[in-house]
Design a protein around this motif. Structure first.
Motif, PDB file in Angstrom:
ATOM      1  N   SER A   1      40.964  14.101   2.824  1.00  0.00           N
ATOM      2  CA  SER A   1      42.070  13.559   3.616  1.00  0.00           C
ATOM      3  C   SER A   1      42.033  12.040   3.512  1.00  0.00           C
TER       4      SER A   1
ATOM      5  N   CYS B   1      43.258  19.535   9.044  1.00  0.00           N
ATOM      6  CA  CYS B   1      44.422  19.292   8.199  1.00  0.00           C
ATOM      7  C   CYS B   1      45.292  20.549   8.108  1.00  0.00           C
TER       8      CYS B   1
ATOM      9  N   GLU C   1      46.992  14.660   2.623  1.00  0.00           N
ATOM     10  CA  GLU C   1      46.063  15.771   2.411  1.00  0.00           C
ATOM     11  C   GLU C   1      46.080  16.155   0.938  1.00  0.00           C
TER      12      GLU C   1
END
Length: 498
Positions: free
Chosen positions: A214, A257, A273
């Protein structure tokens, strides 16, 4: 010591609260509604306003933070630059005197507060979700990633907090890396040797698997600073977010995420992401053929890399009306974000070996916060003679990318370059006070580290590390006392004097 730590940094818990704090401080914040082109123009403007550091002159050191409210080609998104561009501002964010920041960070490593996970409904970074599977998804249209100059390899994400985990141990790491937008859903990633995320990537690649990652953009300054710690102070498996927790006085909140098995910073303005793909490489300047990457901290534009790992983007999430966070590569922001953790690392290692003798350290702006350290050392007795040089050797161990150390006495202001150079002119003789350590690895972005530059360099990336001992020999201390002036209350004569 624990009492160095900031127990309540509630004033700055995300980027927006940091901005509000600056708005209440005269001279620290400016904004413009004039449309700016993110391609070279935005950085070109800030070079004059407040870039500082090793940036091309003329520039301005300690200029204000600047917000650009209208970005050419983008709606409902603004760009902020220079947040950590002055040591005074960093001190304000962390509730610490600027000259004590290295000590504060040292203490924060020793008193970590681990990050915590929150539910998606508490994560403002996921208010809006864009999936890469959507037909109109395009990073180049979603994100106003600027170029610093007109010859950059492409748009760069310069303030992306990259978070990934070891595929075997599941220990996590956060760092800032050079990320170039290559296509609608791909980023190239340059990882300098020894970075922990690269170790995670290689493990995943050996297993033939992608590494989830991320990229959080637009967070509070404590996280940006803490993310710049390096080994051995924060060894493999040490999550630097726990250092940020100590600096903030409370844990950093993370969120799962949407499309990958990883976490992101819940209060970030924007999150990318993606996955680092195994055995996939891309030429950094494939879209421009410029041969250049972007301006880096030594003040020169780095060469584009021939084969870099690729992040395949799965989604972008963000707050409503997000704020993009960027920086000028060679600016003073790099000095503070890289340099203050460097100071903490040196203080920690030297104080463990010889407590109380190293009073302070400044990772100097001229070295971008990495290449040059000024160390303030106090000799208490004749037996301390020589220990100042041992302290310098320890500094090279504490921060392997360090190239030069200048040693000064306790009466020299290490944050005043004129005072440091005064010590060099009056307390230094080149033939007896210079220590050379040739053939040692340093930072790969130093352009003088090539065999063409010096026959002593066997291969690119090696350097001659040097100690400049500008301390007075202990037995001569009485001959080097500075002129003493009468202590007076200046405010009696000038009430507004600061």
């Amino acid at each position: 010591m624990a009492n160095e730590l900031n127990k309540d940094q509630s004033q700055t818990h995300d980027l927006r609260s940091a901005i509000e704090l600056l708005k209440s401080t005269p001279g620290e914040y400016v904004e413009t509604n004039v449309e700016v082109d993110p391609r070279a123009e935005l950085s070109g403007v800030y070079r004059y306003v407040g870039a500082g550091g090793t940036c091309e002159r003329p520039t301005r050191k300690n200029g204000p933070v600047m917000m650009f409210n209208k970005i050419k080609g983008f709606d409902d998104i603004s760009v902020i630059i220079g947040l950590n561009g002055s040591r005074k501002r960093v001190g304000q964010f962390l509730n610490c005197e600027p000259e004590r920041l290295g000590h504060l960070l040292k203490d924060s490593v020793q008193n970590p507060i681990a990050p915590v996970e929150v539910s998606a409904d508490k994560a403002v970074c996921q208010e809006v979700v864009h999936l890469a599977t959507d037909a109109n998804f395009d990073l180049r249209k979603l994100l106003p990633a600027p170029t610093n100059t007109e010859e950059d390899a492409g748009p760069y994400i310069t303030m992306g907090l990259c978070y990934a985990s070891d595929p075997e141990t599941h220990e996590s790491d956060i760092t800032i890396h050079r990320l170039c937008v290559q296509s609608r859903d791909e980023l190239s990633m340059w990882l300098t040797p020894g970075r922990h995320i690269d170790a995670f990537r290689m493990k995943a690649e050996e297993a033939g698997k992608p590494l989830p990652i991320s990229i959080s953009i637009g967070v509070d300054p404590a996280i940006e600073i803490a993310a710049c710690f390096e080994p051995p102070t924060t060894p493999l498996g040490f999550d630097e977010l726990s250092v940020a927790g100590a600096l903030r006085g409370h844990a950093v909140e993370m969120v799962k995420c949407k499309t990958i098995n990883e976490r992101a910073i819940a209060h970030a303005e924007i999150v990318i992401e993606g996955e680092l793909l195994p055995n996939v490489r891309v030429r950094e300047d494939q879209n421009t053929d410029s041969g250049k990457a972007m301006p880096e901290f030594p003040g020169y534009t780095g060469e584009a890399k021939e084969a870099l790992p690729v992040i395949k983007v799965k989604a972008v999430t963000h707050r409503h009306n997000p704020i993009w966070r960027t920086t000028v590569g060679p600016g003073e922001e790099h000095v503070n974000m890289a340099g203050i953790p460097t100071e903490a690392s040196i203080l920690d290692m030297v104080n463990r070996a010889m407590p109380g003798k190293l009073l302070n350290v400044f990772a100097h702006s001229a070295g971008g916060g990495k290449l040059l350290a000024v160390m303030q050392f106090k000799k208490f007795a004749p037996v301390d003679e020589g220990r100042q040089r041992q302290a310098a050797l320890l500094a090279f161990s504490a921060f392997p990318e360090l190239k030069h150390v200048i040693l000064v006495d306790e009466d020299v202001d290490i944050f005043d370059s004129d005072d440091v150079l005064w010590a060099m002119q009056t307390r230094y003789q080149g033939d007896v006070d210079t220590v050379f350590i040739p053939g040692v690895r340093c930072h790969p972005l130093d352009p003088s580290q090539t065999p063409e530059y010096s026959p002593s360099i066997l291969q690119t990336g090696m350097s001659c590390k040097t100690i400049y001992d500008c301390t007075v020999p202990f037995h001569l201390k009485s001959h080097f006392e500075r002129s003493k002036f009468k202590e007076v209350d200046v405010k009696r004569f000038l009430p507004d004097f600061e």
